[in-house]
Scaffold this motif. Structure first.
Motif, short mmCIF file in Angstrom:
data_model
loop_
_atom_site.label_atom_id
_atom_site.label_comp_id
_atom_site.label_asym_id
_atom_site.label_seq_id
_atom_site.Cartn_x
_atom_site.Cartn_y
_atom_site.Cartn_z
N SER A 107 0.85 -1.19 0.00
CA SER A 107 0.00 0.00 0.00
C SER A 107 0.88 1.24 0.00
CB SER A 107 -0.90 0.00 1.24
OG SER A 107 -1.64 1.20 1.32
N VAL A 108 0.69 2.11 -1.00
CA VAL A 108 1.46 3.35 -1.08
C VAL A 108 0.51 4.54 -1.19
CG1 VAL A 108 3.41 2.18 -2.16
CG2 VAL A 108 1.68 3.25 -3.60
N SER A 109 1.04 5.71 -0.90
CA SER A 109 0.19 6.91 -0.90
C SER A 109 -0.13 7.36 -2.32
CB SER A 109 0.89 8.05 -0.14
OG SER A 109 2.17 8.28 -0.70
N ASP A 110 0.90 7.37 -3.18
CA ASP A 110 0.76 7.85 -4.56
C ASP A 110 1.91 7.24 -5.34
OD1 ASP A 110 0.75 9.18 -6.98
OD2 ASP A 110 0.43 11.17 -6.11
N ILE A 111 1.61 6.36 -6.30
CA ILE A 111 2.64 5.63 -7.01
C ILE A 111 3.64 6.56 -7.67
CG2 ILE A 111 1.20 5.43 -9.09
CD1 ILE A 111 3.78 2.86 -7.74
N SER A 112 3.21 7.76 -8.07
CA SER A 112 4.13 8.69 -8.72
C SER A 112 5.12 9.30 -7.73
CB SER A 112 3.35 9.80 -9.44
OG SER A 112 2.61 10.57 -8.51
N GLU A 113 4.91 9.08 -6.42
CA GLU A 113 5.80 9.61 -5.39
C GLU A 113 6.64 8.51 -4.74
OE1 GLU A 113 6.25 12.82 -4.63
OE2 GLU A 113 4.88 13.35 -6.25
N VAL A 114 6.69 7.35 -5.39
CA VAL A 114 7.39 6.19 -4.82
C VAL A 114 8.64 5.90 -5.64
CG1 VAL A 114 7.21 3.68 -4.48
CG2 VAL A 114 5.30 5.18 -3.85
N ARG A 115 9.69 5.44 -4.96
CA ARG A 115 10.85 4.95 -5.70
C ARG A 115 11.34 3.65 -5.06
NH1 ARG A 115 13.88 9.01 -2.68
NH2 ARG A 115 15.78 8.11 -1.76
N VAL A 116 11.94 2.82 -5.90
CA VAL A 116 12.48 1.53 -5.45
C VAL A 116 13.99 1.58 -5.60
CG1 VAL A 116 12.52 -0.96 -5.82
CG2 VAL A 116 10.37 0.32 -6.11
N GLU A 117 14.71 1.24 -4.53
CA GLU A 117 16.16 1.23 -4.57
C GLU A 117 16.67 -0.18 -4.28
OE1 GLU A 117 17.84 4.22 -2.08
OE2 GLU A 117 17.08 5.86 -3.31
N GLY A 118 17.79 -0.51 -4.91
CA GLY A 118 18.40 -1.83 -4.74
C GLY A 118 18.40 -2.63 -6.02
N LEU A 119 17.71 -2.16 -7.07
CA LEU A 119 17.63 -2.90 -8.33
C LEU A 119 18.41 -2.22 -9.46
CD1 LEU A 119 13.83 -3.82 -8.24
CD2 LEU A 119 15.79 -5.17 -7.43
N GLU A 120 19.03 -1.08 -9.16
CA GLU A 120 19.78 -0.36 -10.19
C GLU A 120 20.97 -1.20 -10.67
OE1 GLU A 120 20.61 1.04 -6.02
OE2 GLU A 120 18.83 0.90 -7.30
N THR A 121 21.30 -1.05 -11.94
CA THR A 121 22.38 -1.74 -12.68
C THR A 121 22.09 -3.21 -12.95
OG1 THR A 121 23.78 -2.50 -10.83
CG2 THR A 121 24.05 -0.20 -11.53
N LEU A 122 20.93 -3.72 -12.53
CA LEU A 122 20.64 -5.14 -12.72
C LEU A 122 19.98 -5.40 -14.07
CD1 LEU A 122 19.20 -6.11 -9.21
CD2 LEU A 122 21.57 -6.24 -10.02
N ASP A 123 20.12 -6.62 -14.55
CA ASP A 123 19.39 -7.06 -15.74
C ASP A 123 17.96 -7.39 -15.37
OD1 ASP A 123 21.69 -6.78 -17.14
OD2 ASP A 123 21.93 -8.89 -17.66
N TYR A 124 17.05 -7.18 -16.32
CA TYR A 124 15.65 -7.54 -16.09
C TYR A 124 14.99 -7.96 -17.40
CZ TYR A 124 14.47 -2.85 -17.92
OH TYR A 124 14.34 -1.73 -18.71
N PHE A 125 13.95 -8.79 -17.27
CA PHE A 125 13.08 -9.13 -18.40
C PHE A 125 11.89 -8.19 -18.38
CE2 PHE A 125 14.97 -13.48 -17.74
CZ PHE A 125 15.66 -13.52 -18.93
N ASP A 126 11.59 -7.58 -19.51
CA ASP A 126 10.46 -6.67 -19.62
C ASP A 126 9.29 -7.41 -20.26
OD1 ASP A 126 8.64 -4.61 -20.10
OD2 ASP A 126 10.25 -3.14 -20.34
N ASN A 127 8.26 -7.71 -19.45
CA ASN A 127 7.11 -8.45 -19.96
C ASN A 127 6.24 -7.61 -20.89
OD1 ASN A 127 7.66 -10.92 -18.64
ND2 ASN A 127 6.86 -10.09 -16.72
#
Length: 304
Positions: free
Chosen positions: A161-181
């Motif tokens: 649950s977040v207040s406003d998705i546009s005001e959220v950031r996720v840290e710890g995944l930078e520089t990693l590879d990912y699959f874009d579905n």
């Protein structure tokens, strides 16, 4: 303390509580966590207002289990069938130690003859859900009770649950590879310093750290996700157009939720007969007033 109650529709749920006032609610159907409230009675997990809450129907939200698959393969239910089964209380969760000083419930699901029609492997799946001050811990275990080896993928789908998705950031995944579905599962490398949100996202990040932070600026709250045995992390928000196309999801729900899942997806987990796999996830909600920039949140959260 753990109490089992019956909902008005007859569906059993377990209520966990601890001394400072936080609570967790777990449905026996799907072993799904549908509520986690802190000592201020603030809800930490998102559950859609359009949830059906009917016997035999999983609820969109909370923390749900994806096993033995995460994506749609063949005729099997997506994402796996264990979220559509009634679980039972596990009276002997050995070899896990007794849950002293924590409010805990142990749940178990054994494969049935009906399950073998969709996935021809016998298994036992156990879940320990524990509540302590400011922390929700989930320990999943899968045992191969078949005569032959099998492999599976697994995820704990966390609707935060977040207040406003546009005001959220996720840290710890930078520089990693990912699959874009959203782009035919093409593989990319994350270039941003932190993940922020201005549109639909559906990615699986690979070989992630044991700690990921979801920072909610408006609520001045950070979720810290710690995980073991689940090296990947799925990040999902449907945004506006996709939200309107999901039957059990409100048109505006995307604004107040974010899925950050603990997962083992790229490399399936292989078990020989009698072998057991164990994972672990800890969700902690901490004050993040330090996000004003006076302190480095990576250092505060203990990132290496």
């Amino acid at each position: 303390m753990a109490n089992v109650i019956q909902d008005g529709d007859g569906s059993p749920r377990i209520i966990l509580s601890e001394p400072i006032g936080s609570t967790v609610e777990v449905l026996l159907y799907g072993a799904q966590v549908v509520s986690w409230k802190n000592e201020k009675r603030e809800e930490m997990l998102f559950t859609t207002n359009k949830a059906l809450w009917k016997p035999g129907k999983p609820v969109r939200g909370g923390i749900s289990i994806c096993f033995p698959q995460f994506s749609n393969l063949g005729s099997m239910e997506q994402p796996g069938f264990v979220r559509n089964r009634m679980w039972s209380l596990d009276s002997s969760p050995s070899p896990l130690p007794p849950a002293n000083n924590q409010s805990t419930v142990d749940l178990m699901l054994k494969s049935t003859e009906e399950d073998l029609k969709s996935w021809p492997h016998r298994f036992e799946l156990r879940m320990r859900i524990s509540l302590s001050a400011g922390k929700l811990t989930v320990i999943p275990r899968v045992r191969n009770t078949d005569s032959k080896a099998f492999s599976f993928t697994f995820a704990l789908c966390n609707y935060l649950s977040v207040s406003d998705i546009s005001e959220v950031r996720v840290e710890g995944l930078e520089t990693l590879d990912y699959f874009d579905n959203l782009l035919q599962r093409e593989r990319y490398t994350e270039q941003a310093d932190a993940i922020t949100f201005d549109g639909e996202i559906d990615r699986v990040y690979l070989y992630t750290p044991t700690k990921i932070a979801v920072i909610d600026h408006e609520k001045k709250r950070t979720f810290v996700l710690r995980k073991e045995g689940m090296p990947d992390a799925a990040v999902w928000n449907p945004w506006d157009k996709k939200a309107k196309a999901i039957p059990d999801f409100g048109d505006e729900d995307y604004k107040t939720m974010l899925c950050v899942d603990s997962a083992s997806l790229e490399t399936p987990i292989a078990l020989k007969p009698c072998e057991e796999w164990k994972g672990r996830q800890e969700l902690t909600a901490v004050s993040s007033s330090y996000c004003s920039g006076q302190l480095d949140p990576r250092k505060v959260l203990g990132f290496k």
